[in-house]
Scaffold this motif. Structure first.
Motif, short mmCIF file in Angstrom:
data_model
loop_
_atom_site.label_atom_id
_atom_site.label_comp_id
_atom_site.label_asym_id
_atom_site.label_seq_id
_atom_site.Cartn_x
_atom_site.Cartn_y
_atom_site.Cartn_z
N GLU A 1 0.86 -1.18 0.00
CA GLU A 1 0.00 0.00 0.00
C GLU A 1 0.90 1.23 0.00
OE1 GLU A 1 -2.17 -0.64 3.59
OE2 GLU A 1 -0.57 0.15 4.85
N TYR A 2 0.30 2.37 -0.23
CA TYR A 2 1.09 3.59 -0.22
C TYR A 2 0.28 4.76 0.31
CZ TYR A 2 -1.31 4.96 -4.55
OH TYR A 2 -2.27 5.30 -5.48
N GLN A 3 1.01 5.75 0.81
CA GLN A 3 0.44 7.01 1.25
C GLN A 3 1.34 8.12 0.72
OE1 GLN A 3 1.58 4.96 4.15
NE2 GLN A 3 -0.20 3.71 3.78
N MET A 4 0.70 9.22 0.33
CA MET A 4 1.45 10.37 -0.15
C MET A 4 0.94 11.60 0.61
SD MET A 4 2.42 11.14 -4.15
CE MET A 4 1.17 10.03 -4.65
N GLU A 5 1.88 12.37 1.14
CA GLU A 5 1.52 13.56 1.91
C GLU A 5 2.33 14.75 1.42
OE1 GLU A 5 1.31 13.19 6.26
OE2 GLU A 5 1.79 11.07 5.96
N HIS A 6 1.68 15.92 1.40
CA HIS A 6 2.39 17.15 1.07
C HIS A 6 3.31 17.48 2.23
CE1 HIS A 6 2.95 21.48 0.14
NE2 HIS A 6 3.08 20.96 -1.06
N ASP A 7 4.58 17.73 1.94
CA ASP A 7 5.60 17.93 2.97
C ASP A 7 6.68 18.84 2.41
OD1 ASP A 7 7.15 17.49 5.33
OD2 ASP A 7 8.19 15.82 4.35
N LEU A 8 6.31 20.09 2.16
CA LEU A 8 7.22 21.04 1.53
C LEU A 8 8.53 21.19 2.30
CD1 LEU A 8 7.66 23.01 -0.80
CD2 LEU A 8 6.55 24.77 0.58
N GLY A 9 8.47 21.16 3.62
CA GLY A 9 9.67 21.33 4.44
C GLY A 9 10.50 20.07 4.63
N TRP A 10 10.10 18.97 4.02
CA TRP A 10 10.80 17.69 4.12
C TRP A 10 10.88 17.21 5.57
CZ3 TRP A 10 14.59 15.34 0.34
CH2 TRP A 10 14.25 15.66 -0.99
N ILE A 11 9.91 17.55 6.39
CA ILE A 11 9.88 17.13 7.78
C ILE A 11 9.76 15.61 7.88
CG2 ILE A 11 8.65 17.33 9.99
CD1 ILE A 11 10.14 19.91 8.98
N LEU A 12 8.96 15.00 7.00
CA LEU A 12 8.77 13.55 7.03
C LEU A 12 10.02 12.79 6.61
CD1 LEU A 12 5.12 13.39 5.63
CD2 LEU A 12 5.87 13.12 8.01
#
Length: 150
Positions: free
Chosen positions: A124-135
């Motif tokens: 499975e996959y998940q995609m999240e917006h993370d402009l600051g590359w925190i993840l």
């Protein structure tokens, strides 16, 4: 979009929640100046069927996981739409992490891969917006820890 640097891999033997973990990180992303062009964090999780001690995959399972990764990686990395960040193997799971430029294109590609899957491994996959590359920080932080830390 900035040119994506050729990957350089660093291997870490560490632990997650008291369980052994093997983490491979693309070390070129630590100083990558084109981060703003890849604001989406993609996590692909693959369940390990054949497990040895402490949830780590058997040799046969590693081969199956690698085969699946060899199908996924080129499909989502096409035209520099995604950059490999890290691979984590721990607790009966293989996790592939990518940074993505165009999430719609990546989603279409992943949906196609799932629909054409041979069903040998559930993923499975998940995609999240993370402009600051925190993840991406936990994996990138491994690159700056003192060598005795691991």
């Amino acid at each position: 979009m900035n040119d994506v640097p050729d990957p350089c891999y660093s291997l870490f033997e560490t632990s997650i929640g008291g369980n052994p973990a093997i983490v491979v990180v693309n070390s070129t992303l630590l100083t990558f100046t084109g981060r703003d062009a890849f604001p989406w964090h993609l996590r692909i999780g693959v369940h390990c069927k054949l497990q040895g001690a402490n949830g780590m995959p058997t040799h046969e399972e590693v081969e199956a996981l690698s085969h699946l990764e060899e199908e996924i990686a080129p499909a989502i990395e096409t035209d520099q739409n995604a950059i490999f960040l890290a691979r984590i193997t721990a607790r009966a799971e293989r996790v592939l992490l990518y940074r993505v430029h165009d999430p719609e294109r990546a989603n279409e590609t992943l949906q196609l891969l799932i629909s054409n899957s041979d069903g040998q491994r559930e993923w499975e996959y998940q995609m999240e917006h993370d402009l600051g590359w925190i993840l991406a920080k936990p994996e990138l932080d491994l690159l700056v820890q003192p060598s005795h830390f691991n």
